[in-house]
Design an enzyme around this catalytic site. Structure first.
Site, PDB file in Angstrom:
ATOM      1  N   HIS A 452     -81.993  41.206  83.177  1.00 19.21           N
ATOM      2  CA  HIS A 452     -82.577  40.314  84.406  1.00 19.21           C
ATOM      3  C   HIS A 452     -83.672  41.104  85.018  1.00 19.21           C
ATOM      4  O   HIS A 452     -84.622  40.386  85.265  1.00 19.21           O
ATOM      5  CB  HIS A 452     -81.483  40.014  85.241  1.00 19.21           C
ATOM      6  N   GLU A 688     -83.928  35.330  61.521  1.00 14.59           N
ATOM      7  CA  GLU A 688     -83.278  36.203  62.727  1.00 14.59           C
ATOM      8  C   GLU A 688     -82.150  36.727  62.025  1.00 14.59           C
ATOM      9  O   GLU A 688     -81.507  37.697  62.824  1.00 14.59           O
ATOM     10  CB  GLU A 688     -83.072  35.209  63.842  1.00 14.59           C
ATOM     11  N   ASP A 712     -82.935  38.241  67.811  1.00 15.22           N
ATOM     12  CA  ASP A 712     -81.724  38.561  67.059  1.00 15.22           C
ATOM     13  C   ASP A 712     -82.016  39.334  65.891  1.00 15.22           C
ATOM     14  O   ASP A 712     -80.937  40.043  65.455  1.00 15.22           O
ATOM     15  CB  ASP A 712     -81.136  37.080  66.793  1.00 15.22           C
ATOM     16  N   CYS A 759     -91.294  34.099  67.509  1.00 13.66           N
ATOM     17  CA  CYS A 759     -91.009  33.107  68.715  1.00 13.66           C
ATOM     18  C   CYS A 759     -90.094  34.013  69.637  1.00 13.66           C
ATOM     19  O   CYS A 759     -89.765  33.834  70.850  1.00 13.66           O
ATOM     20  CB  CYS A 759     -90.558  31.869  68.516  1.00 13.66           C
TER      21      CYS A 759
END
Ligand code: PEP
Ligand code: MG
Length: 831
Positions: A452, A688, A712, A759
């Protein structure tokens, strides 16, 4: 004369850096500036600091403790037209050896910054056969090429006064910083003029470029509503020496020992991971958000109960205000977290526990602390990353309420100006409540680039470095630091050179962002003509217009699960059709890559029956789950196929691990398409999972395109949970293992004529972009604020150099080695 014709040697061709330094030093020896031993000092200094400035210019200089070997200040220039390799890929054409006894290096720095900023001039000086050209460009006593008129003549309507630069060392970095800090507290325009040059008092680099030595007389001109107050403050500041003592800067031996090779990018710096771009110069401040102390027990349960109620109400209001403010400041989606926090304040179990403790004689703060801590520990102990994140949120709310109950620890809460906040990790509300007027940077010892702190810092435009290790917490409050959020390091106690370089980087960053916004609609075509598409990752149809306005050439990733993350019931086909149609129309015919539901792992959905799994990231997730719930999948596919008539929708399948699932998904999509008599749409896959990269040659036969999900792919390749609270430093997408998988994927795709995008978050990392370009990636999809900057960076690159640096990266042993590649650092800085 500091620099004279005898101190310039043209057309030299030293075989290596050491010879270059010795030859340049010899010019100073021959002209009586230094004793021969100073050359050794220069060589030792190279081990401490990189003296390559950029644009082919290096400035070897000796260690401070060896000033006794300098007879008088002198500068010598060795011109090396063919270039000499400095560090890594840096090649020096002008070796400017400096032996400075006093403050003269300020004047030299000024000149060199000007030459540095003028690529053409630097190129010319590297080849010129006229010594005078170099003399004119580098002699600090020569008139400036663009000298401006003395300011006194244009001082009408303002206040003017003469002040004197500090006697110790002139207007060097520390006093200059004091001037900028003072100037920023006033609205008036403050200009300093010295010898025909002018500087805006808010610009550190401009102040350094004045070249005002010890006791230099500087003309201050101040215009504006608070001119009188500003004048009084500045005059007082100058009279007191601008905080500059007569003390000499510490000798290198007094400094903390340099980190071991491999640990630091810049000598003396602490390396972490870049989390939010930009460079900041400030003072370190250890973040402490503790509440003041309190009594553990109380004999007044009624009073304690009402105190707790009042604090609960105040906290609710504070969170509501914070959510509103953050929605305006950084966008509604980042503000949602604070609304979520408010939920804890109404949690009946938590409140019952706290009230029971009060009834048993605990004080309100003790009761609240114990209730929240036990619940947070229980959540964290469940071994589920999502619940562990909620535990952090709960601790965050708990501290916030405690501050209402007993007041903050005042001493801990006070932030200095230009604070670079250091913490183990920051909770979302701690990050958001930092005063952006005072905080110029953030560094955490733990956390990762997808935490975060990083996401909010990026959204707030504050440079940040994460996962820098405990060394950042050992630095004393008030330590001057440079924080580099582009390259991921914190440099404590920077010298004048490092400060000037940081100020210059900040100025460049500002200019670049403005230029990038202007050129947002220009395609990203490299200098040698290679086109890369730059698209945006969007979450909602409403963001389509914003993305297009920011220069996006479509959407490379719509995470469809985010459209429904708060739903208790699955969305109907009609509802989905409406959303996808609006997305397609919002992009006005530009391609929109709609990813089918990627539920599970870190993205569970309430309306999906997720099985209990020990390792949800390795279980029923993404396409596996869609195939296990064919009704859900069919509905989504039908809605998307219908919406494709309204624009250019492409379908993308997440978490594909091999051919079997891809065949099954394609068969289902084809069956629905035939039933609807809808036009064909492209069906691509996310790469991924490492098996998909390894089998990319086979998958390319069945998929229309690939988009690499580096978040990932990094997690699965390096076996580091992407949400892990402390292992973030190990999950760098620039790890050669990940890069080799990307390389394999691109080769396999291109062999079959398929395009490849990226992406994941990696696409927005300025250091990753040149490598991805060099590996042949065709499209990059990033968050909306990054689109224009990435396009500008790509336009400044050159495919041949990017390929070269990508090859070097593939052959590195570690991610840290990749990030240290000198050629890469240069390309990361390109615009
Ligand atoms: C990724 O894994 O890189 C990706 C883009 O998908 P997500 O972050 O949604 O898992
Ligand atoms: Mg993913």
């Amino acid at each position: 004369m500091i620099l004279s014709a005898e101190r310039i040697r043209l057309n030299a061709s030293p075989p290596d850096k050491e010879s270059a330094i010795r030859q340049a030093a010899e010019l100073l020896v021959q002209t009586g500036a230094i004793q021969p031993g100073y050359a050794e000092s220069m060589l030792r200094r190279e081990g401490e600091a990189d003296t390559f400035l950029g644009n082919g210019i290096a400035i070897p200089h000796g260690q401070r403790g060896d000033r006794g070997l300098i007879a008088r200040t002198g500068i010598a220039v060795l011109q090396v037209p063919a270039g000499v390799r400095w560090n890594g890929d840096d090649v020096a054409h002008l070796v400017v050896a400096i032996a400075a006894q006093g403050d003269e290096h300020i004047a030299v720095l000024r000149r060199l910054t000007e030459v540095l900023g003028d690529e053409e001039l630097a190129r010319h000086l590297a080849k010129t056969s006229d010594t005078q050209d170099i003399l004119r460009a580098l002699d600090p006593d020569a008139p400036l090429p663009q000298a401006t008129a003395p300011v006194a003549a244009s001082a009408e309507g303002g206040l003017t006064a003469e002040v004197q630069a500090p006697a110790a060392a002139g207007l060097h970095a520390r006093p200059a910083r004091a001037v900028t800090q003072l100037a920023k507290t006033f609205q008036s325009t403050i200009t300093l003029a010295f010898e025909g040059r002018q500087a805006d008092a808010r610009s550190m680099i401009a102040l350094l470029q004045l070249g005002a030595g010890p006791g230099a007389r500087i003309l201050l001109t101040i215009r504006g509503p608070d001119a009188a107050a500003a004048m009084a403050a500045l005059q007082a500041g100058f009279a007191e020496g601008l905080g500059d003592k007569d003390e000499q800067p510490p000798m290198p031996a007094d400094r903390p020992p340099p980190l071991q090779p491999g640990q630091s990018l810049v000598p003396g710096s602490i390396t972490g991971l870049p989390a939010s771009p930009g460079v900041a110069v400030g003072v370190l401040h250890r973040f402490r958000s503790e509440a003041a102390g309190f009594a553990e027990t109380s004999a007044d349960p009624v009073g304690e109960t009402s105190a707790l109620e009042a604090a609960l109400q105040a906290t609710r209001e504070e969170l509501r205000d914070l959510a509103q403010e953050m929605a305006v400041r950084i966008g509604a989606k980042h503000a949602e977290i604070f609304s979520a926090h408010a939920e804890f304040l109404d949690d009946p179990e938590l409140l019952t526990e706290a009230h029971a403790a009060i009834a048993n004689g605990a004080s309100a703060p003790a009761a609240w602390r114990d209730a929240t801590e036990s619940r947070a520990a229980a959540l964290a102990g469940l071994g589920d990353a999502l619940l562990a994140a909620r535990a952090i949120d709960l601790k965050d709310v708990a501290r916030r309420l405690l501050r209402h109950l007993v007041g903050p620890d005042e001493e801990a809460a006070a932030l200095p100006e230009r604070a670079v906040v250091a913490a183990e990790d920051l909770t979302p509300s701690e990050t958001a409540s930092l005063d952006p007027a005072k905080v110029v940077g953030m560094v955490t010892s733990a956390g990762g680039p997808t935490a975060h702190t990083a996401i909010l810092a990026r959204a707030m435009g504050i440079p940040a470095v994460v996962a820098a290790g405990p060394a950042v917490l050992e630095l004393a409050d008030g330590t001057p630091v440079v924080l580099d959020g582009d390259n991921g390091y914190l440099h404590p106690d920077p010298d004048d050179m490092a400060l000037a370089a940081a100020e210059a980087a900040m100025a460049r960053g500002r200019d670049r962002a403005a230029a990038a916004r202007h050129a947002a609609f220009r395609p990203a075509v490299t200098r040698d003509g290679r086109r890369v598409e730059v698209a945006a990752n969007v979450r909602r149809p409403e963001e389509a217009a914003e993305a297009v306005a920011a220069g996006a050439e479509g959407s490379g990733l719509v995470r469809s699960e985010f459209l429904f993350h708060d739903r208790a019931e699955p969305p109907s086909e009609e509802e989905q059709f409406d959303l996808y149609r609006r997305l397609a129309e919002g992009f006005g015919g530009l391609p929109v890559v709609l990813r089918t539901l990627d539920a599970g792992g870190d993205k569970p959905l309430r309306f999906v029956r997720h099985p209990a799994e020990a390792n949800p990231f390795l279980g029923l997730r993404g396409l596996r789950l869609s195939l296990a719930e064919p009704q859900l999948f069919r509905t989504q596919v039908r809605a998307a196929l219908r919406a494709a008539r309204h624009g250019d929708i492409k379908l993308m399948l997440p978490m594909v691990d091999g051919l079997e699932d891809l065949h099954a998904a394609r068969a289902l999509i084809e069956a629905e398409r035939a039933a609807l008599e809808a036009p064909r749409v492209e069906v691509g896959i996310m790469v991924e999972v490492p098996s998909a990269a390894v089998m990319a040659d086979q998958l390319a036969g069945e998929a229309d395109f690939f988009s690499i999900g580096t978040n990932d792919l990094t997690q699965y390749t390096l076996a580091v949970d992407r949400l892990h609270p402390t292992m973030g430093a190990r999950s760098d997408a620039l790890d050669p293992a990940v890069l080799r998988l990307i390389d394999m994927t691109v080769h396999a795709a291109h062999a079959r004529g398929r395009w490849v995008g990226v992406c994941g978050n990696m696409a927005a990392d300025a250091m990753a972009a040149p490598i991805l370009l060099g590996l042949g990636v065709d499209e990059l999809s990033v968050s909306i604020p990054n689109v224009a900057v990435l396009k500008a960076q790509l336009r400044a690159l050159d495919m041949a150099r990017a390929e070269d640096v990508a090859r070097q990266a593939l052959n590195c042993g570690t991610a840290a080695e990749v990030r240290r590649l000198a050629g890469l650092r240069e390309l990361a800085d390109a615009t």
